[in-house]
Design a protein around this motif. Structure first.
Motif, mmCIF file in Angstrom:
data_model
loop_
_atom_site.group_PDB
_atom_site.id
_atom_site.type_symbol
_atom_site.label_atom_id
_atom_site.label_comp_id
_atom_site.label_asym_id
_atom_site.label_seq_id
_atom_site.Cartn_x
_atom_site.Cartn_y
_atom_site.Cartn_z
ATOM 1 N N LYS A 42 21.358 8.773 -87.131
ATOM 2 C CA LYS A 42 19.905 8.566 -87.167
ATOM 3 C C LYS A 42 19.479 7.747 -88.382
ATOM 4 O O LYS A 42 20.084 7.834 -89.442
ATOM 5 N N ASP A 43 18.378 7.029 -88.173
ATOM 6 C CA ASP A 43 17.676 6.348 -89.267
ATOM 7 C C ASP A 43 18.595 5.480 -90.116
ATOM 8 O O ASP A 43 18.608 5.568 -91.341
ATOM 9 N N ARG A 44 19.356 4.615 -89.455
ATOM 10 C CA ARG A 44 20.268 3.717 -90.154
ATOM 11 C C ARG A 44 19.910 2.269 -89.802
ATOM 12 O O ARG A 44 19.411 1.980 -88.725
ATOM 13 N N THR A 45 20.203 1.373 -90.733
ATOM 14 C CA THR A 45 20.021 -0.056 -90.507
ATOM 15 C C THR A 45 21.353 -0.742 -90.779
ATOM 16 O O THR A 45 21.974 -0.519 -91.826
ATOM 17 N N PHE A 46 21.789 -1.542 -89.820
ATOM 18 C CA PHE A 46 23.035 -2.289 -89.906
ATOM 19 C C PHE A 46 22.694 -3.775 -89.895
ATOM 20 O O PHE A 46 22.062 -4.248 -88.956
ATOM 21 N N THR A 47 23.093 -4.493 -90.934
ATOM 22 C CA THR A 47 22.794 -5.917 -91.049
ATOM 23 C C THR A 47 24.094 -6.694 -91.225
ATOM 24 O O THR A 47 24.868 -6.407 -92.146
ATOM 25 N N ARG A 48 24.316 -7.652 -90.338
ATOM 26 C CA ARG A 48 25.511 -8.511 -90.356
ATOM 27 C C ARG A 48 26.801 -7.697 -90.409
ATOM 28 O O ARG A 48 27.769 -8.087 -91.051
ATOM 29 N N CYS A 49 26.822 -6.580 -89.718
ATOM 30 C CA CYS A 49 28.020 -5.740 -89.679
ATOM 31 C C CYS A 49 28.842 -6.055 -88.437
ATOM 32 O O CYS A 49 28.318 -6.524 -87.431
ATOM 33 N N ARG A 50 30.128 -5.780 -88.525
ATOM 34 C CA ARG A 50 31.035 -5.859 -87.387
ATOM 35 C C ARG A 50 31.313 -4.410 -86.996
ATOM 36 O O ARG A 50 31.936 -3.670 -87.755
ATOM 37 N N LEU A 51 30.821 -4.013 -85.815
ATOM 38 C CA LEU A 51 30.985 -2.647 -85.334
ATOM 39 C C LEU A 51 32.057 -2.645 -84.255
ATOM 40 O O LEU A 51 31.946 -3.375 -83.274
ATOM 41 N N GLU A 52 33.086 -1.830 -84.465
ATOM 42 C CA GLU A 52 34.256 -1.869 -83.609
ATOM 43 C C GLU A 52 34.491 -0.552 -82.891
ATOM 44 O O GLU A 52 34.276 0.522 -83.449
ATOM 45 N N GLY A 53 34.955 -0.658 -81.649
ATOM 46 C CA GLY A 53 35.354 0.490 -80.856
ATOM 47 C C GLY A 53 36.855 0.636 -80.879
ATOM 48 O O GLY A 53 37.485 0.183 -81.824
ATOM 49 N N PRO A 54 37.387 1.263 -79.860
ATOM 50 C CA PRO A 54 36.717 1.505 -78.585
ATOM 51 C C PRO A 54 35.660 2.594 -78.721
ATOM 52 O O PRO A 54 35.893 3.625 -79.339
ATOM 53 N N ALA A 55 34.506 2.305 -78.134
ATOM 54 C CA ALA A 55 33.390 3.237 -78.205
ATOM 55 C C ALA A 55 32.319 2.850 -77.192
ATOM 56 O O ALA A 55 32.272 1.718 -76.722
ATOM 57 N N VAL A 56 31.466 3.817 -76.899
ATOM 58 C CA VAL A 56 30.252 3.581 -76.117
ATOM 59 C C VAL A 56 29.092 4.058 -76.972
ATOM 60 O O VAL A 56 29.081 5.202 -77.439
ATOM 61 N N ILE A 57 28.138 3.167 -77.199
ATOM 62 C CA ILE A 57 26.928 3.513 -77.947
ATOM 63 C C ILE A 57 25.884 4.010 -76.964
ATOM 64 O O ILE A 57 25.571 3.330 -75.986
ATOM 65 N N LEU A 58 25.349 5.195 -77.252
ATOM 66 C CA LEU A 58 24.234 5.751 -76.494
ATOM 67 C C LEU A 58 22.970 5.501 -77.297
ATOM 68 O O LEU A 58 22.796 6.059 -78.384
ATOM 69 N N ALA A 59 22.112 4.626 -76.791
ATOM 70 C CA ALA A 59 20.833 4.357 -77.445
ATOM 71 C C ALA A 59 19.877 5.488 -77.060
ATOM 72 O O ALA A 59 19.331 5.507 -75.968
ATOM 73 N N ALA A 60 19.716 6.452 -77.971
ATOM 74 C CA ALA A 60 18.967 7.665 -77.675
ATOM 75 C C ALA A 60 17.474 7.547 -77.955
ATOM 76 O O ALA A 60 16.747 8.510 -77.804
ATOM 77 N N GLY A 61 17.019 6.381 -78.359
ATOM 78 C CA GLY A 61 15.596 6.166 -78.606
ATOM 79 C C GLY A 61 15.382 5.485 -79.945
ATOM 80 O O GLY A 61 16.049 5.810 -80.928
ATOM 81 N N GLY A 62 14.499 4.522 -79.961
ATOM 82 C CA GLY A 62 14.176 3.826 -81.191
ATOM 83 C C GLY A 62 15.297 2.954 -81.722
ATOM 84 O O GLY A 62 15.355 2.680 -82.917
ATOM 85 N N VAL A 63 16.199 2.506 -80.843
ATOM 86 C CA VAL A 63 17.316 1.660 -81.263
ATOM 87 C C VAL A 63 16.975 0.207 -80.929
ATOM 88 O O VAL A 63 16.606 -0.103 -79.805
ATOM 89 N N ASN A 64 17.105 -0.661 -81.925
ATOM 90 C CA ASN A 64 16.771 -2.071 -81.747
ATOM 91 C C ASN A 64 17.945 -2.956 -82.129
ATOM 92 O O ASN A 64 18.618 -2.702 -83.124
ATOM 93 N N PHE A 65 18.149 -3.995 -81.320
ATOM 94 C CA PHE A 65 19.182 -4.996 -81.570
ATOM 95 C C PHE A 65 18.465 -6.323 -81.769
ATOM 96 O O PHE A 65 17.724 -6.758 -80.898
#
Length: 130
Positions: A42-65
């Motif tokens: 919750k309540d995190r900001t990611f800027t110019r990051c490389r996010l790696e899986g394997p994973a599935v992101i669940l956008a649970a509300g208030g998530v912006n790309f």
């Protein structure tokens, strides 16, 4: 001669709530969050990051790309999406709530969320819903 397994080393993660120019292995991020008592990031900001899986992101509300590279889609953006079958929960996905991703890149990551999230994802990235 016997080979000795070398431990996997991961780049250290900051405490947040802001992550900039970092390589983040998503299983490591959720493990850290769960160790702190929360199964939702919750309540995190990611800027110019490389996010790696394997994973599935669940956008649970208030998530912006914003201006993100969502990753390899095999020519069809719908390949990055999974529609939940159950009406209330998604088990095994990494839940994010009230988070912003700015100019990030995703590798081996799928995305899921509410029907509205999935429809918006498709609309913005030019896929066709079905």
């Amino acid at each position: 001669m016997t080979a000795t397994a070398q431990p996997m080393t991961l780049p250290p993660l900051g405490d947040g709530p802001d992550y900039t120019d970092q390589q983040i292995w998503l299983p490591q991020l959720i493990a850290r969050s769960m160790s702190a008592g929360s199964a939702v990031i919750k309540d995190r900001t990611f800027t110019r990051c490389r996010l790696e899986g394997p994973a599935v992101i669940l956008a649970a509300g208030g998530v912006n790309f914003d201006a993100c590279d969502m990753g390899y889609s095999g020519g069809d953006i719908r390949n990055l999406l999974l529609r939940p079958v159950g009406p209330e929960k998604v088990i095994g996905a990494i839940a994010f709530q009230d988070c912003a991703f700015r100019e990030c890149s995703f590798y081996a990551v799928g995305f899921t969320g509410s029907p509205a999230f999935i429809d918006n994802f498709l609309q913005v990235l030019g896929g066709s819903g079905s």
